[in-house]
Design a protein around this motif. Sequence first.
Motif, PDB file in Angstrom:
ATOM      1  N   LEU A 176       1.250  -1.035  -0.329  1.00  0.00           N
ATOM      2  CA  LEU A 176       0.121   0.508  -0.063  1.00  0.00           C
ATOM      3  C   LEU A 176       0.740   1.580   0.097  1.00  0.00           C
ATOM      4  O   LEU A 176       2.062   1.281   0.760  1.00  0.00           O
ATOM      5  N   GLU A 177       0.388   2.419  -1.008  1.00  0.00           N
ATOM      6  CA  GLU A 177       0.911   3.730  -0.697  1.00  0.00           C
ATOM      7  C   GLU A 177       0.773   4.299   0.623  1.00  0.00           C
ATOM      8  O   GLU A 177      -0.932   3.878   0.928  1.00  0.00           O
ATOM      9  N   PRO A 178       1.068   5.112   1.219  1.00  0.00           N
ATOM     10  CA  PRO A 178       0.428   6.045   1.916  1.00  0.00           C
ATOM     11  C   PRO A 178      -0.926   6.512   1.730  1.00  0.00           C
ATOM     12  O   PRO A 178      -2.059   6.328   2.229  1.00  0.00           O
ATOM     13  N   SER A 179      -1.260   6.872   0.580  1.00  0.00           N
ATOM     14  CA  SER A 179      -2.509   7.646   0.631  1.00  0.00           C
ATOM     15  C   SER A 179      -3.611   6.062   0.405  1.00  0.00           C
ATOM     16  O   SER A 179      -4.753   6.331   0.351  1.00  0.00           O
ATOM     17  N   GLY A 180      -3.383   5.208   0.206  1.00  0.00           N
ATOM     18  CA  GLY A 180      -3.999   3.690  -0.094  1.00  0.00           C
ATOM     19  C   GLY A 180      -4.096   3.250   1.204  1.00  0.00           C
ATOM     20  O   GLY A 180      -4.980   2.620   2.014  1.00  0.00           O
ATOM     21  N   VAL A 181      -3.350   3.571   2.226  1.00  0.00           N
ATOM     22  CA  VAL A 181      -3.397   3.257   3.577  1.00  0.00           C
ATOM     23  C   VAL A 181      -4.987   4.401   4.274  1.00  0.00           C
ATOM     24  O   VAL A 181      -5.213   3.583   4.984  1.00  0.00           O
ATOM     25  N   GLU A 182      -4.521   5.474   3.941  1.00  0.00           N
ATOM     26  CA  GLU A 182      -5.568   6.525   4.458  1.00  0.00           C
ATOM     27  C   GLU A 182      -6.906   5.858   3.651  1.00  0.00           C
ATOM     28  O   GLU A 182      -7.906   6.255   4.884  1.00  0.00           O
ATOM     29  N   GLU A 183      -6.956   5.018   2.507  1.00  0.00           N
ATOM     30  CA  GLU A 183      -8.225   4.516   2.094  1.00  0.00           C
ATOM     31  C   GLU A 183      -8.681   3.596   2.521  1.00  0.00           C
ATOM     32  O   GLU A 183      -9.803   2.601   2.067  1.00  0.00           O
ATOM     33  N   SER A 184      -8.051   2.431   3.343  1.00  0.00           N
ATOM     34  CA  SER A 184      -7.989   1.342   4.044  1.00  0.00           C
ATOM     35  C   SER A 184      -8.278   0.482   3.026  1.00  0.00           C
ATOM     36  O   SER A 184      -8.794  -0.640   2.898  1.00  0.00           O
ATOM     37  N   LEU A 185      -7.398   0.461   2.145  1.00  0.00           N
ATOM     38  CA  LEU A 185      -7.584  -0.338   0.765  1.00  0.00           C
ATOM     39  C   LEU A 185      -7.238  -1.949   1.575  1.00  0.00           C
ATOM     40  O   LEU A 185      -7.582  -2.528   0.164  1.00  0.00           O
ATOM     41  N   GLY A 186      -6.018  -2.153   2.178  1.00  0.00           N
ATOM     42  CA  GLY A 186      -5.660  -3.619   2.060  1.00  0.00           C
ATOM     43  C   GLY A 186      -6.654  -4.044   2.515  1.00  0.00           C
ATOM     44  O   GLY A 186      -6.797  -5.291   1.551  1.00  0.00           O
ATOM     45  N   PRO A 187      -8.158  -3.894   3.388  1.00  0.00           N
ATOM     46  CA  PRO A 187      -9.499  -5.340   3.122  1.00  0.00           C
ATOM     47  C   PRO A 187     -10.438  -5.133   1.794  1.00  0.00           C
ATOM     48  O   PRO A 187     -10.178  -6.475   1.438  1.00  0.00           O
ATOM     49  N   ALA A 188      -9.852  -4.561   1.092  1.00  0.00           N
ATOM     50  CA  ALA A 188     -10.598  -4.813  -0.602  1.00  0.00           C
ATOM     51  C   ALA A 188      -9.319  -5.099  -1.838  1.00  0.00           C
ATOM     52  O   ALA A 188     -10.167  -5.720  -2.254  1.00  0.00           O
ATOM     53  N   LEU A 189      -8.458  -4.977  -1.637  1.00  0.00           N
ATOM     54  CA  LEU A 189      -7.351  -5.849  -2.345  1.00  0.00           C
ATOM     55  C   LEU A 189      -7.817  -6.878  -1.864  1.00  0.00           C
ATOM     56  O   LEU A 189      -8.077  -7.952  -2.508  1.00  0.00           O
ATOM     57  N   ILE A 190      -7.804  -7.710  -0.550  1.00  0.00           N
ATOM     58  CA  ILE A 190      -7.657  -9.508  -0.333  1.00  0.00           C
ATOM     59  C   ILE A 190      -9.457  -9.633  -0.819  1.00  0.00           C
ATOM     60  O   ILE A 190      -9.031 -10.762  -1.021  1.00  0.00           O
TER      61      ILE A 190
END
Length: 227
Positions: A106-120
Amino acid sequence: MSTHVITSLRLDGLDQLSAHARRCVFWEMDPAALHDARGFCDQEFEKEAWLSMVMLEWGSCGQVAVKDGKPLGSALYAPPRTIPRAQMFPTSPVSSDAVLLTSLRLEPSGVEESLGPALISAVVTDLVRRGVRALEAFGIRAHEQESASDIASATAALECSPEECMISADFLEDYGFEVVAPHHRYPRLRLELDRDHEWKVDVEEALDRLLQAAALEMIQVGELTRV
């Protein structure tokens, strides 16, 4: 207002990966060979060659998130037999019926958007449709001086290390992965991909279609009102 988009990785879309993800070969090259070639290895070329091989043999092996054309994050996964480092852990081997999730970056902006669960979730959706029974991953436990969030979040650094290139075991457990091979540092975790996941995918897609239809209807009503 622009929003992020998650799509399957394609060979003509490698620019959707971050700088680190494009040249990180922590998983994709034999550690001994990588060590011997240090300073002489074109890591970006090796990564592209590995992606080409896996995609031609098995199909897409990644999910990528972009916003305004810029990378926000990515998740890579593949059959364990195609991943040299998968054999190197004290909790190896990966189960024969599972695909291995190698990285979640995750890039810093992706962390802010909580993309981790969405990618999984995007990975799970893809694998359920392909009839895969389980998704496994080698997690990493933080040392006392590290935080789990530091490990789960990627940076733009180009150096590869377990802390940079592995997924936090805590994050995986929060998503629903269960430890099947315990270890104080590198546990192996597993997520069963059963009909419940497929049902959830179908329901989410149906809800998305309903919401899109409702939004379109509101737009049409608004246009008629103005007329």
